[in-house]
Design an enzyme around this catalytic site. Structure first.
Site, PDB file in Angstrom:
ATOM      1  N   SER A   1      -3.949  -2.944  -0.717  1.00  0.00           N
ATOM      2  CA  SER A   1      -2.706  -3.623  -0.270  1.00  0.00           C
ATOM      3  C   SER A   1      -3.460  -5.268   0.176  1.00  0.00           C
ATOM      4  O   SER A   1      -4.390  -5.435   0.979  1.00  0.00           O
ATOM      5  CB  SER A   1      -2.029  -3.127   0.933  1.00  0.00           C
ATOM      6  OG  SER A   1      -1.227  -4.009   1.519  1.00  0.00           O
ATOM      7  N   GLY A   2      -2.490  -6.108  -0.560  1.00  0.00           N
ATOM      8  CA  GLY A   2      -2.925  -7.634  -0.193  1.00  0.00           C
ATOM      9  C   GLY A   2      -3.046  -8.212   1.286  1.00  0.00           C
ATOM     10  O   GLY A   2      -4.106  -8.740   1.678  1.00  0.00           O
ATOM     11  N   HIS A   3      -2.227  -7.647   2.007  1.00  0.00           N
ATOM     12  CA  HIS A   3      -2.157  -8.353   3.542  1.00  0.00           C
ATOM     13  C   HIS A   3      -3.253  -7.794   4.479  1.00  0.00           C
ATOM     14  O   HIS A   3      -3.178  -8.094   5.498  1.00  0.00           O
ATOM     15  CB  HIS A   3      -0.773  -8.069   3.911  1.00  0.00           C
ATOM     16  CG  HIS A   3      -0.485  -6.700   4.633  1.00  0.00           C
ATOM     17  ND1 HIS A   3      -0.341  -6.379   5.862  1.00  0.00           N
ATOM     18  CD2 HIS A   3       0.204  -5.730   3.967  1.00  0.00           C
ATOM     19  CE1 HIS A   3       0.041  -5.267   6.015  1.00  0.00           C
ATOM     20  NE2 HIS A   3       0.267  -4.869   4.611  1.00  0.00           N
TER      21      HIS A   3
ATOM     22  N   ASN B   1      -7.756   3.653   9.452  1.00  0.00           N
ATOM     23  CA  ASN B   1      -7.362   2.437   9.931  1.00  0.00           C
ATOM     24  C   ASN B   1      -7.460   2.512  11.479  1.00  0.00           C
ATOM     25  O   ASN B   1      -7.422   1.284  12.073  1.00  0.00           O
ATOM     26  CB  ASN B   1      -5.825   2.119   9.402  1.00  0.00           C
ATOM     27  CG  ASN B   1      -5.011   3.387   9.597  1.00  0.00           C
ATOM     28  OD1 ASN B   1      -5.206   4.229   9.097  1.00  0.00           O
ATOM     29  ND2 ASN B   1      -3.840   3.349  10.544  1.00  0.00           N
TER      30      ASN B   1
ATOM     31  N   GLY C   1       0.994  -1.078   0.033  1.00  0.00           N
ATOM     32  CA  GLY C   1      -0.061   0.009  -0.011  1.00  0.00           C
ATOM     33  C   GLY C   1       0.718   1.284  -0.047  1.00  0.00           C
ATOM     34  O   GLY C   1       0.365   2.179  -0.607  1.00  0.00           O
TER      35      GLY C   1
ATOM     36  N   CYS D   1       3.238   8.548  17.601  1.00  0.00           N
ATOM     37  CA  CYS D   1       3.997   9.544  16.584  1.00  0.00           C
ATOM     38  C   CYS D   1       5.330   9.358  16.819  1.00  0.00           C
ATOM     39  O   CYS D   1       6.198   9.532  16.152  1.00  0.00           O
ATOM     40  CB  CYS D   1       3.316  10.695  16.430  1.00  0.00           C
ATOM     41  SG  CYS D   1       3.402  11.784  18.059  1.00  0.00           S
TER      42      CYS D   1
ATOM     43  N   THR E   1      10.053  -7.603 -12.316  1.00  0.00           N
ATOM     44  CA  THR E   1       9.462  -9.062 -12.295  1.00  0.00           C
ATOM     45  C   THR E   1       8.129  -8.935 -11.531  1.00  0.00           C
ATOM     46  O   THR E   1       8.290  -8.718 -10.265  1.00  0.00           O
ATOM     47  CB  THR E   1      10.440 -10.191 -12.417  1.00  0.00           C
ATOM     48  OG1 THR E   1      11.415  -9.736 -13.331  1.00  0.00           O
ATOM     49  CG2 THR E   1       9.677 -11.510 -12.734  1.00  0.00           C
TER      50      THR E   1
ATOM     51  N   GLN F   1      -7.716   0.175   3.677  1.00  0.00           N
ATOM     52  CA  GLN F   1      -8.728  -0.424   4.801  1.00  0.00           C
ATOM     53  C   GLN F   1     -10.097  -0.651   4.091  1.00  0.00           C
ATOM     54  O   GLN F   1     -11.057  -1.414   4.880  1.00  0.00           O
ATOM     55  CB  GLN F   1      -8.882   0.438   5.900  1.00  0.00           C
ATOM     56  CG  GLN F   1      -7.613   0.373   6.935  1.00  0.00           C
ATOM     57  CD  GLN F   1      -7.184  -0.762   7.406  1.00  0.00           C
ATOM     58  OE1 GLN F   1      -8.242  -1.743   7.603  1.00  0.00           O
ATOM     59  NE2 GLN F   1      -6.029  -1.092   7.853  1.00  0.00           N
TER      60      GLN F   1
HETATM   61  C1  LIG Z   1      -1.835  -0.768   6.240  1.00  0.00           C
HETATM   62  C2  LIG Z   1      -2.099   0.548   5.562  1.00  0.00           C
HETATM   63  C3  LIG Z   1      -1.429   1.150   4.666  1.00  0.00           C
HETATM   64  C4  LIG Z   1      -0.208   0.514   4.146  1.00  0.00           C
HETATM   65  O1  LIG Z   1       0.056  -0.636   3.517  1.00  0.00           O
HETATM   66  P1  LIG Z   1       1.203  -1.593   3.332  1.00  0.00           P
HETATM   67  O2  LIG Z   1       0.879  -2.612   2.457  1.00  0.00           O
HETATM   68  O3  LIG Z   1       1.652  -2.005   4.732  1.00  0.00           O
HETATM   69  O4  LIG Z   1       2.356  -0.650   2.920  1.00  0.00           O
HETATM   70  C5  LIG Z   1      -1.747   2.460   3.950  1.00  0.00           C
HETATM   71  N1  LIG Z   1      -2.788   2.768   4.352  1.00  0.00           N
HETATM   72  C6  LIG Z   1      -3.784   2.348   5.342  1.00  0.00           C
HETATM   73  C7  LIG Z   1      -5.071   2.844   5.594  1.00  0.00           C
HETATM   74  C8  LIG Z   1      -3.191   1.148   5.920  1.00  0.00           C
HETATM   75  O5  LIG Z   1      -4.111   0.720   6.637  1.00  0.00           O
END
Ligand SMILES: *Cc1c(COP(=O)(O)O)cnc(C)c1O
Length: 394
Positions: free
Chosen positions: A198-200, A150, A71, A324, A236, A178
């Site tokens: 973002s996949g995870h 988030n 992300g 922070c 790649t 999110q």
């Molecule tokens: C987790 C998150 C990201 C960052 O994603 P990554 O794949 O960890 O770099 C960005 N924005 C939000 C709102 C997120 O929750």
């Protein structure tokens, strides 16, 4: 010991179905999708299918997708591309509650003489569309506003934000990390120019993400090299990761309604149970426009980190939001932007659930948490007189 995992906004478990889908592309089918031979070509075909499946879920064209590593990469690329493509425009509009992937980048750009307007939020974490309208200028290169927060789960009114930006002729990027998997997104109806996921965060593995770039949007690549992603992102392809992401997104779409209903009910039970058992506790953020899996709860006169450590002893994983400055006593930038009082902001905990959360998980938190708060309050360094202090700034 299997954890009681309630930190799904930080990362999620890879779904077993997703693991099964990607495994052959780590072992048997390791060819390069760009190769001329049949062996690589097989992977190329699978990659193409995955791209189409993801485009189908998002309601866009396959060639509007650029696969990234995360992300943060997508967010950075989107903003930097908008600036590079419009060199005469040096103003950015964003909000005070973005993820560091945008906020830290914005601070970095300020040092390079770009100008940034940070929109504030009200006490419930809501944005003012009037303020957004006033912030947009002739030299605004891009508006970057997240879809869902988030830390609090608060959902911003993206359709209205997008309509406004479109009417004003300014590019809009949204960090939807999110939102994807929890909110139905149809890019054929939502006029954003760029969107990041973002996949995870949705039961695919770490190391894969998407930057959507609407056809016609000016674009300048961040990674320069080979011809992958039509020259828009060299390197790649993470074939196994992309194939996994397609599976995860297909699953999320298929089960979204039913899962959200179940997850929301669990979250609401957790929240109501905590509020009933613990005095001086309150929910952070707009509970009406909120992700179904997230709750951010503030416990007056306690330290969030201390709560987390005690929950950890029972294998319960939660989060206190991003500090922070690590080691400092400053609460998260999101809660500060909302003006959450000092004594509440410090003791804020985020629980974020998933499709794998069970009734038993919620029960364990409800059994342990009230005692933890009581114990901590007995030894709290905060006193009633601190309650008068304004929200701190750092
Ligand atoms: C987790 C998150 C990201 C960052 O994603 P990554 O794949 O960890 O770099 C960005 N924005 C939000 C709102 C997120 O929750």
């Amino acid at each position: 010991m299997k954890p009681v995992y309630l930190d799904n906004n930080a990362t999620t478990m890879v779904a077993p179905e997703v693991v099964a889908e990607m495994l052959p592309f780590l072992s048997e089918y390791y060819g390069n999708p760009s190769s001329m031979h049949t062996f690589g070509g097989h992977v190329g075909t699978k990659l193409k299918e995955a791209r189409s499946a993801i485009a189908g879920v998002l309601g866009c064209q396959p060639d509007e997708l650029i696969f990234t590593s995360c992300g943060s990469e997508g967010d950075n690329t989107a903003v930097l591309s908008a600036l590079a493509a419009q060199p005469d425009k040096r103003h950015i509009v964003t909000t005070r509650v973005e993820h560091p992937a945008i906020l830290s980048l914005a601070k970095h750009l300020e040092e390079k003489d770009y100008e940034v307007t940070y929109l504030g939020v009200d006490e419930k974490g809501r944005l003012s569309l009037d303020e957004l309208g006033q912030a947009i200028r002739k030299d605004t290169a891009i508006v970057s506003i997240m879809y869902a927060n988030n830390e609090t789960g608060v959902i911003f009114p993206l359709p209205e934000i997008a309509a406004l930006c479109k009417a004003r002729g300014v590019l809009l990027h949204t960090d939807a990390v999110q939102a994807v998997g929890k909110i139905a997104i149809d890019l054929s109806k939502l006029p954003v120019d760029m969107l990041v996921l973002s996949g995870h965060k949705l039961h695919a593995p770490k190391g894969v993400g998407v930057l959507y770039v609407r056809k016609g949007t000016p674009f300048r690549p961040f990674l320069i090299g080979g011809h992958q992603e039509r020259g828009r992102r060299a390197g790649t392809e993470n074939t196994a990761g992309i194939i996994a992401l397609a599976k995860a997104m297909t699953m999320a779409k298929e089960h979204m309604a039913e899962e959200n209903t179940r997850v929301r009910a669990l979250r609401d039970r957790l929240e109501a149970g905590i509020l009933a058992a613990v005095p001086h506790a309150q929910i952070n953020g707009d509970t009406e426009h909120r992700l179904p899996n997230t709750t951010s709860i503030a416990f007056k006169f306690v330290e969030g980190e201390a709560i987390l450590l005690m929950l950890d002893q029972y294998g319960i994983c939660a989060s206190s939001g991003s500090a922070c400055t690590s080691g400092s006593l400053e609460p998260s930038h999101v809660l500060r932007a909302m003006g959450v009082p000092f004594t509440y902001a410090h003791g804020s905990i985020r629980f974020s659930l998933s499709r794998y959360t069970t009734e038993a998980d919620v029960d364990l938190v409800l059994e342990k948490l009230p005692g933890i708060i009581e114990t901590l309050r007995r030894m709290s360094p905060f006193r009633e007189e601190d309650a008068a202090k304004p929200a701190c700034t750092c």
